[in-house]
Design a protein around this motif. Structure first.
Motif, PDB file in Angstrom:
ATOM      1  N   ILE A 151      -1.747   0.720   4.081  1.00 50.73           N
ATOM      2  CA  ILE A 151      -1.897   0.947   5.510  1.00 50.73           C
ATOM      3  C   ILE A 151      -1.251   2.287   5.842  1.00 50.73           C
ATOM      4  N   ASP A 152      -2.015   3.177   6.434  1.00 48.85           N
ATOM      5  CA  ASP A 152      -1.494   4.490   6.808  1.00 48.85           C
ATOM      6  C   ASP A 152      -0.437   4.306   7.895  1.00 48.85           C
ATOM      7  N   PRO A 153       0.830   4.690   7.635  1.00 50.54           N
ATOM      8  CA  PRO A 153       1.879   4.457   8.630  1.00 50.54           C
ATOM      9  C   PRO A 153       1.718   5.298   9.883  1.00 50.54           C
ATOM     10  N   ALA A 154       0.973   6.405   9.796  1.00 48.42           N
ATOM     11  CA  ALA A 154       0.786   7.271  10.956  1.00 48.42           C
ATOM     12  C   ALA A 154      -0.294   6.756  11.887  1.00 48.42           C
ATOM     13  N   THR A 155      -1.394   6.223  11.311  1.00 48.03           N
ATOM     14  CA  THR A 155      -2.539   5.792  12.118  1.00 48.03           C
ATOM     15  C   THR A 155      -2.671   4.286  12.209  1.00 48.03           C
ATOM     16  N   GLY A 156      -2.020   3.549  11.293  1.00 44.33           N
ATOM     17  CA  GLY A 156      -2.167   2.101  11.261  1.00 44.33           C
ATOM     18  C   GLY A 156      -3.482   1.647  10.681  1.00 44.33           C
ATOM     19  N   GLU A 157      -4.229   2.556  10.068  1.00 46.61           N
ATOM     20  CA  GLU A 157      -5.539   2.220   9.521  1.00 46.61           C
ATOM     21  C   GLU A 157      -5.439   1.824   8.053  1.00 46.61           C
ATOM     22  N   LEU A 158      -6.364   0.965   7.644  1.00 44.77           N
ATOM     23  CA  LEU A 158      -6.451   0.553   6.248  1.00 44.77           C
ATOM     24  C   LEU A 158      -7.100   1.678   5.449  1.00 44.77           C
ATOM     25  N   ARG A 159      -6.407   2.141   4.426  1.00 47.09           N
ATOM     26  CA  ARG A 159      -6.921   3.238   3.619  1.00 47.09           C
ATOM     27  C   ARG A 159      -7.846   2.725   2.531  1.00 47.09           C
ATOM     28  N   VAL A 160      -8.768   3.596   2.099  1.00 46.83           N
ATOM     29  CA  VAL A 160      -9.695   3.242   1.017  1.00 46.83           C
ATOM     30  C   VAL A 160      -8.891   2.975  -0.250  1.00 46.83           C
ATOM     31  N   THR A 161      -9.137   1.828  -0.875  1.00 46.15           N
ATOM     32  CA  THR A 161      -8.419   1.436  -2.073  1.00 46.15           C
ATOM     33  C   THR A 161      -9.408   0.995  -3.138  1.00 46.15           C
ATOM     34  N   ILE A 162      -9.235   1.506  -4.355  1.00 47.33           N
ATOM     35  CA  ILE A 162     -10.129   1.173  -5.457  1.00 47.33           C
ATOM     36  C   ILE A 162     -10.079  -0.326  -5.739  1.00 47.33           C
ATOM     37  N   GLY A 163     -11.260  -0.936  -5.932  1.00 48.37           N
ATOM     38  CA  GLY A 163     -11.338  -2.336  -6.319  1.00 48.37           C
ATOM     39  C   GLY A 163     -11.459  -3.304  -5.162  1.00 48.37           C
ATOM     40  N   LEU A 164     -11.346  -2.824  -3.916  1.00 49.49           N
ATOM     41  CA  LEU A 164     -11.463  -3.704  -2.761  1.00 49.49           C
ATOM     42  C   LEU A 164     -12.808  -3.480  -2.073  1.00 49.49           C
ATOM     43  N   PRO A 165     -13.389  -4.538  -1.508  1.00 45.67           N
ATOM     44  CA  PRO A 165     -14.712  -4.402  -0.886  1.00 45.67           C
ATOM     45  C   PRO A 165     -14.707  -3.466   0.314  1.00 45.67           C
ATOM     46  N   ALA A 166     -15.834  -2.778   0.511  1.00 47.45           N
ATOM     47  CA  ALA A 166     -15.940  -1.800   1.597  1.00 47.45           C
ATOM     48  C   ALA A 166     -15.829  -2.454   2.963  1.00 47.45           C
ATOM     49  N   TRP A 167     -16.217  -3.732   3.060  1.00 53.60           N
ATOM     50  CA  TRP A 167     -16.211  -4.370   4.372  1.00 53.60           C
ATOM     51  C   TRP A 167     -14.805  -4.587   4.934  1.00 53.60           C
ATOM     52  N   HIS A 168     -13.787  -4.551   4.079  1.00 51.04           N
ATOM     53  CA  HIS A 168     -12.416  -4.692   4.567  1.00 51.04           C
ATOM     54  C   HIS A 168     -12.095  -3.601   5.587  1.00 51.04           C
TER      55      HIS A 168
END
Length: 409
Positions: A151-168
């Motif tokens: 989780i980006d501490p500046a924006t609170g957004e979920l960052r792209v992470t390898i191995g996790l589904p795009a819909w997250h």
């Protein structure tokens, strides 16, 4: 400088509201005792908070007591509703609660790996909207979302992470755009630590570390009662941590070569097989978190947990397997302990929960041999409910200041 009368009133009101949320309902006499304020001051703040629609009389204390001094005051819990989401690779679970955290409605929905991003997002959003309607007519104020990844501490957004589904990531964005409520996203391992700190194994520990052990591994760090996320939100990415005996070459793109290669679910299953254990029985599929560094096959976390349960139940080869597993966990724990000296380590996740106090005791014994820093190792108490409970605490705290801020504060 002494506070102005209006500032003093605001401070007193906030104190009283926090006590009513944590310990209520309370009588005026109990508020006086807990706050140290004078009786007239408490009477004024009670009247002020009632007129503002923040608190109400919810009963009387004692069967024989009557009158104003016996009235029990509580916050207006249905002023707004809260929601918590636990987002995993193959499903979404949701709870809707009132401002006291009492569950009003809950549901879950599976999301298969063959589901497209758009349909997956719509299914999850529809689940939340339907559950919120079932909970009642009060508006949804805050939504806490627990998800694997950074989780980006500046924006609170979920960052792209390898191995996790795009819909997250798309789900979080969709919730933020479509809901009138405030949406707060947090790594699920961090939320598990929040819950264990509030009502679980670490409720008496302001400083501790939590290891989530399942399909992969992650950690959360609570220092002096505050969750520490790190400069980029990656504090606790222990899957990448170099430890003795790790298999593979360290890489920024995968967890190979790090702690993950020793205590991820695939490694645990291989360790059990090497000790001659029979294939693990079908697990109970307890609701749990998708650990960090998640890859394909999260169900393997349940298989690893089942091996641990079998070993504790006396399966052939189980004692040696548990000893070896405890040694591996202690290797990672020793690295964390040497830097942070948390004094307490909580083992959570599918494997940590399955191991219970038995595995925790074995890890503590081996950790004592590796580190001079005294560290108590405990089993997590909340199991698969930890993420949702942590998300609900997060949503509740977000609503407190907004909804229960006295006028003029």
């Amino acid at each position: 400088m002494p506070a102005s009368p209006s500032t003093a009133r605001a401070i007193n009101d906030r104190l009283a509201l926090r006590l009513l949320q944590q310990d209520g309902p309370l009588t005026a006499t109990q508020l006086k005792s807990s706050t140290g304020l004078s009786r007239p001051t408490v009477a004024d703040l009670v009247e002020r908070l009632q007129e503002a629609g923040l608190i109400e009389v919810v009963g009387e204390a004692g069967a024989e007591r009557r009158g104003p001094n016996a009235r029990l005051y509580g916050i207006v819990a249905d002023r707004a509703h809260l929601a918590a989401l636990d987002v995993r690779t193959g499903s979404v679970s949701v709870i809707v609660a009132d401002l006291l955290g009492r569950t009003l409605a809950e549901a879950s929905v599976p999301i298969g790996s063959d589901t497209g991003t758009g349909p997956a997002v719509e299914r999850a959003v529809a689940l939340l909207e339907r559950t919120a309607r079932e909970a009642g007519e009060s508006p949804l104020h805050s939504v806490g979302v627990g998800a694997p990844g950074l989780i980006d501490p500046a924006t609170g957004e979920l960052r792209v992470t390898i191995g996790l589904p795009a819909w997250h990531r798309e789900l979080v964005t969709s919730l933020q755009k479509r809901l009138p409520a405030r949406v707060l996203v947090e790594n699920e391992t961090n939320l598990a630590a929040v819950a264990e700190h509030r009502v679980g194994a670490a409720r008496d520990r302001p400083t501790f570390a939590l290891f989530w052990l399942g399909h992969a591994v992650g950690a959360a760090l609570m220092l002096d009662g505050t969750l520490r996320r790190g400069a980029s939100g990656g504090a606790g990415e222990i899957g990448f941590m170099p430890v003795p005996g790790a298999v593979g070459t360290l890489s920024a793109a995968t967890c190979e070569g790090g702690f993950h290669s020793l205590v991820g679910s695939e490694a645990i299953c291989a360790l059990a097989a090497s000790h001659g254990m029979e294939p693990a029985r079908t697990p109970h599929h307890e609701e749990g978190a998708e650990p960090r560094c998640a890859a394909s096959g999260p169900e393997q976390g349940y298989a690893a947990a089942a091996y641990v349960q079998d070993a504790l139940a006396g399966a052939a080869g189980g004692e040696a397997f548990l000893g070896a597993l405890a040694h591996r966990i202690a290797l990672g724990a020793a690295s964390v302990v040497s830097v942070l000296d948390p004094g307490c380590l909580v083992l959570a996740g599918e494997v940590g929960h399955a191991g219970g106090s038995g595995l925790a005791a074995l890890v503590e014994q081996r950790l004592t041999l590796m580190s001079p820093l005294r560290t108590e190792v405990r089993a997590g108490e909340l199991g698969g409910t930890a993420i949702l409970r942590g998300a609900l605490f997060t949503a509740r705290e977000a609503a407190q200041d907004a909804l229960f801020a006295p006028a003029g504060s």
